[in-house]
Design a protein around this motif. Structure first.
Motif, PDB file in Angstrom:
ATOM      1  N   GLY A 136     -12.777 -14.856 -10.719  1.00 27.08           N
ATOM      2  CA  GLY A 136     -13.675 -14.964  -9.273  1.00 27.08           C
ATOM      3  C   GLY A 136     -12.507 -14.936  -8.406  1.00 27.08           C
ATOM      4  O   GLY A 136     -12.751 -14.079  -7.354  1.00 27.08           O
ATOM      5  N   ASN A 137     -11.400 -15.865  -8.082  1.00 24.02           N
ATOM      6  CA  ASN A 137     -10.439 -15.937  -7.344  1.00 24.02           C
ATOM      7  C   ASN A 137      -9.900 -14.683  -6.953  1.00 24.02           C
ATOM      8  O   ASN A 137      -9.426 -14.121  -6.069  1.00 24.02           O
ATOM      9  CB  ASN A 137      -9.663 -16.978  -7.342  1.00 24.02           C
ATOM     10  N   GLU A 155     -10.368  -7.836  -3.291  1.00 17.06           N
ATOM     11  CA  GLU A 155     -11.543  -7.370  -2.162  1.00 17.06           C
ATOM     12  C   GLU A 155     -10.859  -7.663  -0.754  1.00 17.06           C
ATOM     13  O   GLU A 155     -10.826  -6.659   0.125  1.00 17.06           O
ATOM     14  CB  GLU A 155     -12.618  -7.973  -2.429  1.00 17.06           C
ATOM     15  N   LYS A 156     -10.358  -8.746  -0.523  1.00 14.01           N
ATOM     16  CA  LYS A 156     -10.015  -8.984   0.532  1.00 14.01           C
ATOM     17  C   LYS A 156      -8.598  -7.995   1.056  1.00 14.01           C
ATOM     18  O   LYS A 156      -8.627  -7.615   2.156  1.00 14.01           O
ATOM     19  CB  LYS A 156      -9.547 -10.483   0.842  1.00 14.01           C
ATOM     20  N   SER A 157      -7.712  -7.958   0.091  1.00 14.90           N
ATOM     21  CA  SER A 157      -6.563  -6.856   0.199  1.00 14.90           C
ATOM     22  C   SER A 157      -7.086  -5.629   0.472  1.00 14.90           C
ATOM     23  O   SER A 157      -6.453  -4.975   1.424  1.00 14.90           O
ATOM     24  CB  SER A 157      -5.756  -6.888  -1.026  1.00 14.90           C
ATOM     25  N   SER A 203      -8.305  -5.384   4.158  1.00 19.35           N
ATOM     26  CA  SER A 203      -7.467  -5.531   5.309  1.00 19.35           C
ATOM     27  C   SER A 203      -6.181  -4.666   4.817  1.00 19.35           C
ATOM     28  O   SER A 203      -5.854  -4.172   5.913  1.00 19.35           O
ATOM     29  CB  SER A 203      -6.642  -7.165   5.242  1.00 19.35           C
ATOM     30  N   GLN A 204      -5.696  -4.197   3.848  1.00 25.21           N
ATOM     31  CA  GLN A 204      -4.652  -3.364   3.521  1.00 25.21           C
ATOM     32  C   GLN A 204      -5.083  -2.336   2.344  1.00 25.21           C
ATOM     33  O   GLN A 204      -4.516  -2.267   1.413  1.00 25.21           O
ATOM     34  CB  GLN A 204      -3.472  -4.091   3.191  1.00 25.21           C
ATOM     35  N   PRO A 205      -5.881  -1.264   2.812  1.00 23.80           N
ATOM     36  CA  PRO A 205      -6.245  -0.414   1.659  1.00 23.80           C
ATOM     37  C   PRO A 205      -5.239   0.378   1.074  1.00 23.80           C
ATOM     38  O   PRO A 205      -4.909   0.599  -0.171  1.00 23.80           O
ATOM     39  CB  PRO A 205      -7.343   0.640   2.333  1.00 23.80           C
ATOM     40  N   THR A 206      -4.218   1.120   2.044  1.00 27.51           N
ATOM     41  CA  THR A 206      -3.172   1.544   1.319  1.00 27.51           C
ATOM     42  C   THR A 206      -2.365   0.977   0.407  1.00 27.51           C
ATOM     43  O   THR A 206      -2.105   1.563  -0.630  1.00 27.51           O
ATOM     44  CB  THR A 206      -2.377   2.364   2.432  1.00 27.51           C
ATOM     45  N   THR A 207      -2.069  -0.081   0.882  1.00 32.83           N
ATOM     46  CA  THR A 207      -1.189  -1.109   0.019  1.00 32.83           C
ATOM     47  C   THR A 207      -1.682  -1.335  -1.333  1.00 32.83           C
ATOM     48  O   THR A 207      -1.063  -1.705  -2.247  1.00 32.83           O
ATOM     49  CB  THR A 207      -0.766  -2.511   0.847  1.00 32.83           C
TER      50      THR A 207
END
Length: 109
Positions: free
Chosen positions: A68-69, A75-77, A80-84
């Motif tokens: 879950g973590n 999801e957060k990444s 905030s940084q879709p390309t990475t």
């Protein structure tokens, strides 16, 4: 030891019925002791199985928390940084594919 017991029985002036009763009593006592040991062993095995089940449940719960973590972090990444995130997913896929292919390259007997 059994031969000494048999010789003692032969030399005894007790009737055979009495000797048979004594031997029967000893056999019953031995069988009862064996039964008690089996019961104790089964109880210990049951306790061990309960402990293993509890530990397995705890481990599964912790693994679920980690997953879950991890999902939340991805999801957060991704937000905030879709390309990475996409590049990391591609790199992870490449590494897994390389490991998969290298595992099948050796000859099997």
């Amino acid at each position: 030891m059994a031969t000494r017991e048999l010789e003692r029985i032969r030399q005894s002036d007790r009737p055979i019925s009495e000797t048979a009763a004594v031997i029967g009593d000893k056999a019953m006592a031995a069988a009862e002791r064996v039964g008690q040991r089996i019961n104790q062993t089964m109880e210990q095995a049951g306790t061990a199985m309960s402990t293993v089940q509890e530990k397995g449940s705890e481990a599964a719960g912790r693994a679920g928390d980690v997953i879950g973590n991890f999902r939340q972090a991805i999801e957060k990444s991704a937000r905030s940084q879709p390309t990475t995130t996409v590049l990391m997913a591609v790199a992870a896929g490449f590494l897994l594919g390389a490991m998969w292919n290298s595992g099948g390259s050796y000859q099997r007997d």
